[in-house]
Motif scaffolding. Structure first.
Motif, PDB file in Angstrom:
ATOM      1  N   PRO A 233       0.811  -1.226   0.000  1.00 30.78           N
ATOM      2  CA  PRO A 233       0.000   0.000   0.000  1.00 30.78           C
ATOM      3  C   PRO A 233       0.844   1.276   0.000  1.00 30.78           C
ATOM      4  N   VAL A 234       2.047   1.210   0.599  1.00 31.89           N
ATOM      5  CA  VAL A 234       2.940   2.370   0.572  1.00 31.89           C
ATOM      6  C   VAL A 234       3.299   2.702  -0.872  1.00 31.89           C
ATOM      7  N   HIS A 235       3.630   1.676  -1.650  1.00 29.75           N
ATOM      8  CA  HIS A 235       3.988   1.879  -3.054  1.00 29.75           C
ATOM      9  C   HIS A 235       2.809   2.427  -3.854  1.00 29.75           C
ATOM     10  N   ALA A 236       1.614   1.938  -3.554  1.00 24.17           N
ATOM     11  CA  ALA A 236       0.428   2.431  -4.271  1.00 24.17           C
ATOM     12  C   ALA A 236       0.206   3.916  -4.009  1.00 24.17           C
ATOM     13  N   ALA A 237       0.469   4.360  -2.771  1.00 18.95           N
ATOM     14  CA  ALA A 237       0.245   5.764  -2.425  1.00 18.95           C
ATOM     15  C   ALA A 237       1.413   6.662  -2.813  1.00 18.95           C
ATOM     16  N   HIS A 238       2.631   6.092  -2.778  1.00 18.84           N
ATOM     17  CA  HIS A 238       3.840   6.891  -3.037  1.00 18.84           C
ATOM     18  C   HIS A 238       4.802   6.077  -3.901  1.00 18.84           C
ATOM     19  N   PRO A 239       4.520   5.955  -5.192  1.00 23.85           N
ATOM     20  CA  PRO A 239       5.304   5.062  -6.064  1.00 23.85           C
ATOM     21  C   PRO A 239       6.760   5.475  -6.237  1.00 23.85           C
ATOM     22  N   GLU A 240       7.111   6.703  -5.871  1.00 28.68           N
ATOM     23  CA  GLU A 240       8.498   7.140  -6.014  1.00 28.68           C
ATOM     24  C   GLU A 240       9.396   6.606  -4.899  1.00 28.68           C
ATOM     25  N   TRP A 241       8.807   6.077  -3.840  1.00 30.27           N
ATOM     26  CA  TRP A 241       9.585   5.561  -2.714  1.00 30.27           C
ATOM     27  C   TRP A 241       9.928   4.092  -2.927  1.00 30.27           C
ATOM     28  N   THR A 265       8.457  -5.705  -7.708  1.00 32.54           N
ATOM     29  CA  THR A 265       9.769  -5.923  -8.311  1.00 32.54           C
ATOM     30  C   THR A 265      10.330  -4.592  -8.794  1.00 32.54           C
ATOM     31  N   GLY A 266      11.565  -4.298  -8.389  1.00 28.40           N
ATOM     32  CA  GLY A 266      12.190  -3.023  -8.723  1.00 28.40           C
ATOM     33  C   GLY A 266      11.906  -1.947  -7.708  1.00 28.40           C
ATOM     34  N   THR A 267      10.912  -2.169  -6.857  1.00 28.35           N
ATOM     35  CA  THR A 267      10.581  -1.211  -5.797  1.00 28.35           C
ATOM     36  C   THR A 267      11.084  -1.697  -4.445  1.00 28.35           C
ATOM     37  N   VAL A 268      10.830  -2.965  -4.131  1.00 24.70           N
ATOM     38  CA  VAL A 268      11.435  -3.598  -2.960  1.00 24.70           C
ATOM     39  C   VAL A 268      12.656  -4.357  -3.447  1.00 24.70           C
ATOM     40  N   ARG A 269      13.814  -3.925  -3.015  1.00 29.16           N
ATOM     41  CA  ARG A 269      15.070  -4.461  -3.546  1.00 29.16           C
ATOM     42  C   ARG A 269      15.840  -5.185  -2.444  1.00 29.16           C
ATOM     43  N   ASP A 338      -0.951  -3.623   8.995  1.00 30.30           N
ATOM     44  CA  ASP A 338      -1.652  -2.393   8.609  1.00 30.30           C
ATOM     45  C   ASP A 338      -1.106  -1.185   9.362  1.00 30.30           C
ATOM     46  N   ALA A 339      -0.818  -1.364  10.648  1.00 27.60           N
ATOM     47  CA  ALA A 339      -0.266  -0.260  11.428  1.00 27.60           C
ATOM     48  C   ALA A 339       1.143   0.093  10.957  1.00 27.60           C
ATOM     49  N   LEU A 340       1.895  -0.908  10.515  1.00 31.89           N
ATOM     50  CA  LEU A 340       3.229  -0.642   9.988  1.00 31.89           C
ATOM     51  C   LEU A 340       3.123   0.184   8.703  1.00 31.89           C
ATOM     52  N   THR A 341       2.194  -0.184   7.833  1.00 30.15           N
ATOM     53  CA  THR A 341       1.955   0.600   6.624  1.00 30.15           C
ATOM     54  C   THR A 341       1.630   2.050   6.985  1.00 30.15           C
ATOM     55  N   ALA A 342       0.709   2.236   7.933  1.00 33.10           N
ATOM     56  CA  ALA A 342       0.295   3.584   8.321  1.00 33.10           C
ATOM     57  C   ALA A 342       1.465   4.386   8.882  1.00 33.10           C
ATOM     58  N   ILE A 344       4.729   4.036   8.185  1.00 33.39           N
ATOM     59  CA  ILE A 344       5.642   4.410   7.107  1.00 33.39           C
ATOM     60  C   ILE A 344       5.059   5.575   6.298  1.00 33.39           C
ATOM     61  N   ILE A 345       3.778   5.473   5.934  1.00 36.64           N
ATOM     62  CA  ILE A 345       3.142   6.549   5.158  1.00 36.64           C
ATOM     63  C   ILE A 345       3.126   7.851   5.945  1.00 36.64           C
ATOM     64  N   ARG A 346       2.892   7.757   7.237  1.00 37.86           N
ATOM     65  CA  ARG A 346       2.889   8.967   8.075  1.00 37.86           C
ATOM     66  C   ARG A 346       4.204   9.716   7.955  1.00 37.86           C
ATOM     67  N   LEU A 347       5.318   9.006   8.015  1.00 39.52           N
ATOM     68  CA  LEU A 347       6.612   9.680   7.935  1.00 39.52           C
ATOM     69  C   LEU A 347       6.934  10.123   6.512  1.00 39.52           C
ATOM     70  N   ILE A 348       6.508   9.365   5.529  1.00 41.19           N
ATOM     71  CA  ILE A 348       6.729   9.784   4.140  1.00 41.19           C
ATOM     72  C   ILE A 348       6.032  11.117   3.878  1.00 41.19           C
ATOM     73  N   GLU A 349       4.822  11.278   4.414  1.00 37.32           N
ATOM     74  CA  GLU A 349       4.004  12.449   4.103  1.00 37.32           C
ATOM     75  C   GLU A 349       4.302  13.640   5.009  1.00 37.32           C
ATOM     76  N   ASP A 350       5.142  13.469   6.001  1.00 37.67           N
ATOM     77  CA  ASP A 350       5.430  14.571   6.925  1.00 37.67           C
ATOM     78  C   ASP A 350       6.941  14.712   7.094  1.00 37.67           C
ATOM     79  N   ALA A 351       7.544  15.508   6.208  1.00 43.71           N
ATOM     80  CA  ALA A 351       8.998  15.694   6.245  1.00 43.71           C
ATOM     81  C   ALA A 351       9.449  16.351   7.538  1.00 43.71           C
ATOM     82  N   SER A 352       8.640  17.258   8.087  1.00 45.10           N
ATOM     83  CA  SER A 352       9.046  17.924   9.320  1.00 45.10           C
ATOM     84  C   SER A 352       9.091  16.938  10.480  1.00 45.10           C
ATOM     85  N   GLU A 353       8.171  15.978  10.489  1.00 44.47           N
ATOM     86  CA  GLU A 353       8.217  14.960  11.547  1.00 44.47           C
ATOM     87  C   GLU A 353       9.427  14.047  11.357  1.00 44.47           C
TER      88      GLU A 353
END
Length: 405
Positions: A233-241, A265-269, A338-342, A344-353
């Motif tokens: 789900p992280v990749h679906a929301a933020h494919p550049e990561w 493949t190519g995203t998780v290395r 699911d909580a792990l996904t949340a 990771i996404i939380r930190l991806i979306e909040d650079a200041s945090e």
């Protein structure tokens, strides 16, 4: 003082090995330090070792039973293993021991004339408890946690460890577990893992790549299957990561299949082993610990020391000793994908945090640097010396007294 460490395999890469190498590198400035490796899988150790620390191999065997250097195979005799009377049969590494290997370990222990013998896993701790001479300070280290061991091994530990001079554990929770199992029959100390002191400041967040990093042996314990599922789900929301996993192990093909199944493949290395994990930490933006169980994970301390914000399962044990949820990282309920996904996404979306948690993580990591950990070892050595009476001291000349061992 003479300090002798016993490792299962000093030529591999893993948290216990890194911990022992860090201790040896820090203590060799004021002590005579040697690391003895039961097995050998390389010409040179994979991790940096101070030239003042001697590294010796007790056998010429690899853990699979073949000989180092291409001298042919020496397969283990499973019938002999099952009949082996020595007391470490419930340590999962026991399938890689046999009576000849046991004898090599015991001979090494009994050849030491004085100083501290520090063993680093249950099988070696049990051999030390039953066979190492009492003239040594026999210290058993636990790099996992008491609750993770099978009941039969716990029973063997409870019976044998009181014969040791001290037992060291990594976390507050494990200290409580050992006190419940052993009472006051042996001195217990909490000495956390230590990381090398940093010589450079952590890289600021703007200089980091959109990479989530994880590291460890590719097996069930480290939970990279859970992490891979969480990252879909992280990749679906933020494919550049991307997710980069460093390490090797028997689960490589299983994880490769899982990565392909989730379209990652190519995203998780799977990046394999690296000799510069600290350099990889400096380039990544988030560290994730997805383990099902731990002792006190070295890789978590190293990542925090590098200024990485962390997302970690609250697995038994270790992360809760280090990660203060919301202050220097995110602590996630154990095995909650699911909580792990949340997280990771939380930190991806909040650079200041990410910046805030990374800066706090660096402060926490500094508290686990070896200059802060060495005094704990020196205090333990001093306490053991002070506790010795003349009757406890066996003369260093002549063979060990069998009645005292």
């Amino acid at each position: 003082m003479n300090i002798r460490y016993l490792l299962h395999n000093a030529y591999a890469v893993g948290g216990t090995i890194r911990t022992v190498f860090n201790q040896a590198n820090a203590l060799c400035a004021t002590h005579d330090v040697e690391i003895a490796s039961v097995y050998r899988t390389g010409e040179k150790p994979a991790l940096p070792l101070d030239p003042r620390v001697r590294l010796v191999s007790l056998t010429d065997l690899k853990p699979d039973g073949t000989r180092w250097g291409g001298a042919g195979a020496r397969p283990f005799n499973r019938t002999r293993l099952l009949r082996n009377p020595l007391p470490h049969g419930r340590d999962f590494r026991y399938s890689r021991f046999d009576p000849w290997v046991d004898l090599s370990v015991i001979r090494y222990m009994r050849s030491q004339r004085d100083g501290a013998l520090i063993t680093t896993r249950p099988a070696l701790n049990l051999l030390s408890a039953w066979f190492a001479p009492r003239r040594l300070y026999r210290i058993g280290q636990d790099h996992m946690n008491f609750g993770s061991y099978r009941r039969r091994l716990q029973q063997r530990i409870a019976r044998a460890y009181p014969r040791l001079d001290a037992v060291t554990v990594l976390t507050r929770k494990d200290l409580e577990s050992y006190r419940a199992a052993l009472g006051d029959r042996v001195p217990l100390s909490r000495i956390p893992n230590g990381i090398p002191a940093r010589t450079a400041r952590p890289v600021p967040a703007p200089g980091r790549a959109p990479v989530v990093i994880a590291a460890g042996r590719l097996g069930r314990q480290k939970g990279f299957d859970l992490l891979t599922r969480a990252f879909a789900p992280v990749h679906a929301a933020h494919p550049e990561w991307e997710l980069h996993i460093f390490g090797e192990g028997r689960w490589r093909q299983r994880l490769t299949t899982l990565i392909d199944k989730h379209g990652l493949t190519g995203t998780v290395r799977l990046r394999g082993l690296t000799r510069d994990l600290d350099g990889e930490f400096a380039k990544a933006s988030i560290f994730v610990l997805s383990s099902r169980k731990e002792g006190l994970p070295m890789v978590l301390l190293e990542a925090m020391g590098a200024g990485l914000p962390v997302v970690s399962f609250d697995c038994p044990t270790g992360p809760a000793d280090v990660v203060d949820d919301g202050a220097n990282g995110l602590l996630i309920p154990a095995e909650d994908v699911d909580a792990l996904t949340a997280g990771i996404i939380r930190l991806i979306e909040d650079a200041s945090e990410r910046d805030r948690l990374g800066a706090a993580a660096a402060v926490t990591g500094a508290a686990y640097a070896m200059p802060a950990i060495v005094p704990l070892w020196e205090e333990l050595f001093a306490d053991l010396a002070a506790a010795r009476t003349p009757a406890d001291r066996v003369p260093v000349s002549g063979p060990p007294n069998p009645r005292r061992t």
